[in-house]
Design an enzyme around this catalytic site. Structure first.
Site: not given
Length: 490
Positions: A269, A345
């Protein structure tokens, strides 16, 4: 903090601070309701001089020197025909937040005829308490200001036997969720989260099972463990069970994403991705554990509820998963990891498979899953997807009652094309467009499709940078109240 009522002769009442709600129309007649404190005619004169009209959010304060009351705060609620429960809660919440440092007790007097049920009274009480929430755990110098200990409601008419015990339990669940989300990642580790879950089980009589990495490996949880292996901290797979006494009419599984910190992995990130805020990537698991705490105390009848969290970090070390790796989830499906920053996920894939194997009637998962949902709905509304209209309608109704707004999003089947992989059963991310939808479609691959399911993406709602409504700046605890209300409605 506790709730109380004063319903006796108000001439005998005294307090430090009173919040008095008035409607925009007929202010003079409403001021008669506080004649036990001050001459209504004199007060009307002062209110008129200040050009106070009772418009929504308008406030006016008076200081008193006598022993009956120190501060009177009049808050405008607007016109009655436009008034809703949320307006009242937000107005009262904003005022409580402004006065919380000055009082150990705050009293509230409202036009109770506008409150339609005991449920709404309880929700107003919840909003008042949650507005006053403060978290000073990590301050070097402890806050020396007064701590609010009691919220008192004056002069109920239709609700003489009101009980706030359930409201207090729900608030405790929301406050736990807020503390978990706000805790720094060196404090709230997967180990600490498992300890928090064990404490809930101990306090409220739930069953607890904490699976270690080897046990998860034995169950084939290759997707979850692929994320976890980049961290020096061991993963903890948490399973709490709340089982009612007597016949069970419904079995439910509630799953929360539990990334206690998300660096993004090798898809690190950067820039606007706010890596410094990625402690809140376990907002889904916080909501699940907060709901477990509240429901463990409330003890709903006829239900078996499973609370499941696959807790871990997404970090970078020599063992971390690479972009391009292929892993196998516990249902046997292979996944090409084309983005290590779509790790939530992957953990949910194995958590949902585990939940599905319990053969529940319904599964709800909550996750700070995508930035795309924030782009679509902003920070006030959470998106949700469901394969069952009845479940979707029930969740939508519960969220409205709880004051947490949900918006149903489409499971656009054609978008699954974007998840196709040339070397595995599927990729973990699709194209940029429709990113929150393809994330939901990915999750749909990991449970029995006969099970009713809903996925709630709380990426935009689990945190607020500024005071908003009943939420002080910081963690909101979003999702706890909706989950509890949904269960209570059964």
């Amino acid at each position: 903090m506790q709730f109380s009522t004063f319903q006796k002769n108000l001439d005998n009442w005294q307090g430090a601070s009173l919040i008095f709600g008035v409607l925009e129309e007929e202010i003079a007649s409403q001021l008669e309701n506080i004649k036990f404190i001050v001459d209504p005619k004199l007060l009307l004169k002062k209110v008129t001089q200040k050009k106070f009209k009772g418009e929504k959010g308008e406030t006016l304060s008076f200081e008193f020197l006598d022993q009956k009351l120190e501060t009177l705060i009049i808050v405008g609620l607007g016109k009655s025909k436009y008034l809703n429960k949320s307006d009242i809660e937000n107005s009262i919440g904003n005022l409580i937040r402004k006065t919380v440092d000055k009082n150990e007790k705050i009293s509230i007097l409202l036009p109770w005829e506008l409150i339609n049920s005991q449920l709404e009274i309880n929700q107003l009480a919840e909003s008042a308490r949650l507005s006053a929430y403060k978290d000073n755990r990590f301050n070097k110098k402890k806050d020396e200001k007064k701590v609010l200990k009691e919220i008192e409601f004056l002069n109920f008419k239709s609700f003489e036997n009101i009980c706030f015990e359930e409201a207090e339990k729900i608030c405790e669940g929301v406050e736990l969720a807020r503390r978990l989300v706000a805790a720094p990642p060196n404090s709230l580790t997967p180990q600490e989260m498992s300890m928090q879950a064990s404490q809930i089980a101990k306090d409220h009589g739930l069953e607890v099972k904490i699976l270690e990495a080897k046990e998860c490996e034995d169950l084939g949880m290759g997707a979850y463990l692929a994320v976890a292996k980049g961290s020096d901290l061991d993963p903890k797979f948490i399973h709490l069970t709340l089982k009612s006494e007597g016949p069970i009419k419904e079995k439910i599984a509630i799953v929360g994403k539990g990334l206690t910190f998300d660096s993004g992995g090798y898809n690190l990130k950067v820039g606007a991705s706010q890596i410094e805020m990625m402690k809140y990537d376990m907002g889904g698991s916080a909501a699940v554990l907060g709901a477990a705490k509240a429901l463990g105390a409330i003890k709903p009848k006829g239900l078996e509820i499973h609370f499941i969290v696959a807790a871990c970090e997404n970090m970078i070390n020599g063992s971390a998963v690479h972009p391009g790796d292929v892993v196998k989830a516990s249902n046997g499906k292979t996944i090409e990891i084309n983005n290590t920053d779509a790790e939530g996920r992957l953990t949910l894939a194995d958590a949902l498979t585990y939940a599905s194997d319990l053969k529940p009637d319904s599964i709800i998962d909550l996750a700070t899953l995508t930035g795309a949902i924030v782009v679509a709905l902003g920070n006030d509304v959470a998106g949700f997807w469901s394969n069952n209209d009845d479940l979707a309608n029930d969740l939508k109704a519960a969220s409205a009652q709880a004051g947490e707004e949900l918006w149903r999003m489409p499971l656009q089947k054609a978008y699954k094309e974007g998840l196709k992989s040339h070397i595995a059963d599927m990729k973990n991310t699709g194209p940029r467009a429709g990113g929150s939808i393809t994330a939901a479609l990915f999750l749909e691959e990991f449970f029995d499709t006969e099970i009713k399911w809903a996925h709630i993406d709380i990426a935009g709602t689990c945190w607020t940078d500024k005071n908003k409504g009943i939420n002080p700046s910081g963690a909101t605890g979003f999702g706890v109240k909706t989950l509890v209300q949904w269960i209570k409605n059964k």
